[in-house]
Design a protein around this motif. Structure first.
Motif, PDB file in Angstrom:
ATOM      1  N   PHE A  70      -0.546   1.084  14.456  1.00 22.35           N
ATOM      2  CA  PHE A  70      -1.571   1.955  13.897  1.00 22.35           C
ATOM      3  C   PHE A  70      -1.804   1.655  12.418  1.00 22.35           C
ATOM      4  N   LYS A  71      -0.757   1.296  11.719  1.00 19.76           N
ATOM      5  CA  LYS A  71      -0.917   0.972  10.302  1.00 19.76           C
ATOM      6  C   LYS A  71      -1.803  -0.254  10.107  1.00 19.76           C
ATOM      7  N   VAL A  74      -5.716   1.134  10.837  1.00 16.36           N
ATOM      8  CA  VAL A  74      -6.203   2.381  10.250  1.00 16.36           C
ATOM      9  C   VAL A  74      -7.314   2.131   9.232  1.00 16.36           C
ATOM     10  N   LYS A  82     -13.917   3.092  14.148  1.00 15.38           N
ATOM     11  CA  LYS A  82     -13.296   4.352  13.740  1.00 15.38           C
ATOM     12  C   LYS A  82     -13.208   5.319  14.916  1.00 15.38           C
ATOM     13  N   ARG A  85     -10.419   4.068  17.080  1.00 14.83           N
ATOM     14  CA  ARG A  85      -9.128   4.365  16.447  1.00 14.83           C
ATOM     15  C   ARG A  85      -8.763   5.835  16.593  1.00 14.83           C
ATOM     16  N   ASP A  86      -9.718   6.723  16.348  1.00 11.24           N
ATOM     17  CA  ASP A  86      -9.445   8.159  16.449  1.00 11.24           C
ATOM     18  C   ASP A  86      -9.090   8.555  17.882  1.00 11.24           C
ATOM     19  N   VAL A  89      -5.555   7.596  18.358  1.00 11.41           N
ATOM     20  CA  VAL A  89      -4.692   8.549  17.646  1.00 11.41           C
ATOM     21  C   VAL A  89      -4.454   9.786  18.503  1.00 11.41           C
ATOM     22  N   LEU A 189       1.256   9.426  10.520  1.00 17.71           N
ATOM     23  CA  LEU A 189       0.029   9.046  11.216  1.00 17.71           C
ATOM     24  C   LEU A 189      -1.119   9.945  10.779  1.00 17.71           C
ATOM     25  N   VAL A 193      -4.498   8.544   8.655  1.00 20.28           N
ATOM     26  CA  VAL A 193      -5.856   8.722   9.166  1.00 20.28           C
ATOM     27  C   VAL A 193      -6.666   9.612   8.233  1.00 20.28           C
ATOM     28  N   GLN A 196      -7.451   7.621   5.022  1.00 24.83           N
ATOM     29  CA  GLN A 196      -8.456   6.603   5.293  1.00 24.83           C
ATOM     30  C   GLN A 196      -9.813   7.248   5.537  1.00 24.83           C
TER      31      GLN A 196
END
Length: 257
Positions: A70-71, A74, A82, A85-86, A89, A189, A193, A196
């Motif tokens: 995840f790092k 992000v 995005k 990614r969300d 998450v 985490l 997020v 970012q």
């Protein structure tokens, strides 16, 4: 941290790993639940406890590896990345919640087992060292030997029970440390997020503001050009009027002379 453009292969590779890891975590949690339900029952065996420990350790490491991935994603900037990614998450967070639930359930079972074990374990009393040789031929001699054998067997059982108790307490400490570790991943985490998201929102706001400024500037230049043209026309008209007046005056002077 690296940023990724649309369609970047690294982003997709990390996303695929995260998605696969989430599925494995759910599968492991399901297996752990079945094993935990057997703890403290007649179905419990040392093999089950060993398998439970192995799968728990493997899942814990898988969670750490997934958090590391995840790092690496992000910092995505494209809107569709995005969104992807969300979504990951949310899925990973739900998997962590399921893993935490089975760990907490295991802790409660282990603590109950420890309380029961402590209630049944008693400290053995050493047999009296005083003996009377006059009773060596007594009819009670055989009973004394039997009692001494029973005491030794009890001591051995007590040692086994104490070792099992220590193992249960080590398991509880390990579980509690794992729970704390997963909670830290939750926080990191969420912070990554959020940070970012704030940065991207700030960048997007700056771009939008710059676009507004450019639009406003263009409009102002257009208006300035319009006003300039109007002023130039007015100057030409005034010059023509002055020239006409001068010509009329000169004609009047000429005809008067």
């Amino acid at each position: 941290m690296n940023s990724y453009d649309s369609g970047d292969a690294d982003f997709q590779r990390h996303s695929q790993f995260i998605s696969t890891s989430v599925q494995k975590i759910y599968q492991n949690v399901s297996s752990m639940n079945r094993m935990v339900n057997q703890v403290g029952t007649a179905q419990e065996t040392p093999e089950i406890r060993q398998q439970l420990h192995q799968i728990r350790t493997y899942t814990q490491q898988l969670i750490k590896d997934t958090d590391a991935s995840f790092k690496d994603i992000v910092n995505c900037k494209d809107r569709h990345l995005k969104i992807q990614r969300d979504r990951l998450v949310d899925e990973f967070t739900a998997a962590l919640t399921a893993f935490q639930a089975v760990q907490k359930k295991t802790v409660e079972l282990e603590k109950n087992a420890v309380r029961q074990s402590k209630a049944h374990i008693s400290i053995p009393k050493p047999p009296s060292s005083k003996t009377n040789n006059s009773y060596s031929d007594s009819p009670f001699e055989n009973n004394f030997v039997d009692n001494r054998g029973q005491t030794q067997a009890q001591q051995q059982q007590e040692e086994i029970d104490l070792q099992a108790l220590e193992e249960q307490e080590r398991t509880i400490r390990e579980l509690e440390e794992n729970i704390v570790g997963v909670n830290e991943i939750y926080k990191k985490l969420g912070a990554l997020v959020y940070e970012q998201g704030q940065t991207i929102d700030s960048i997007e706001a700056s771009v939008e503001n710059a676009s507004v400024f450019v639009t406003d500037g263009t409009e102002q230049l257009r208006r300035a050009s319009h006003y300039s043209n109007q002023a130039r026309k007015k100057k030409v008209i005034l010059a023509l009027i002055l020239a006409t007046i001068v010509a009329v005056i000169l004609l009047l002077i000429f005809f008067r002379n």
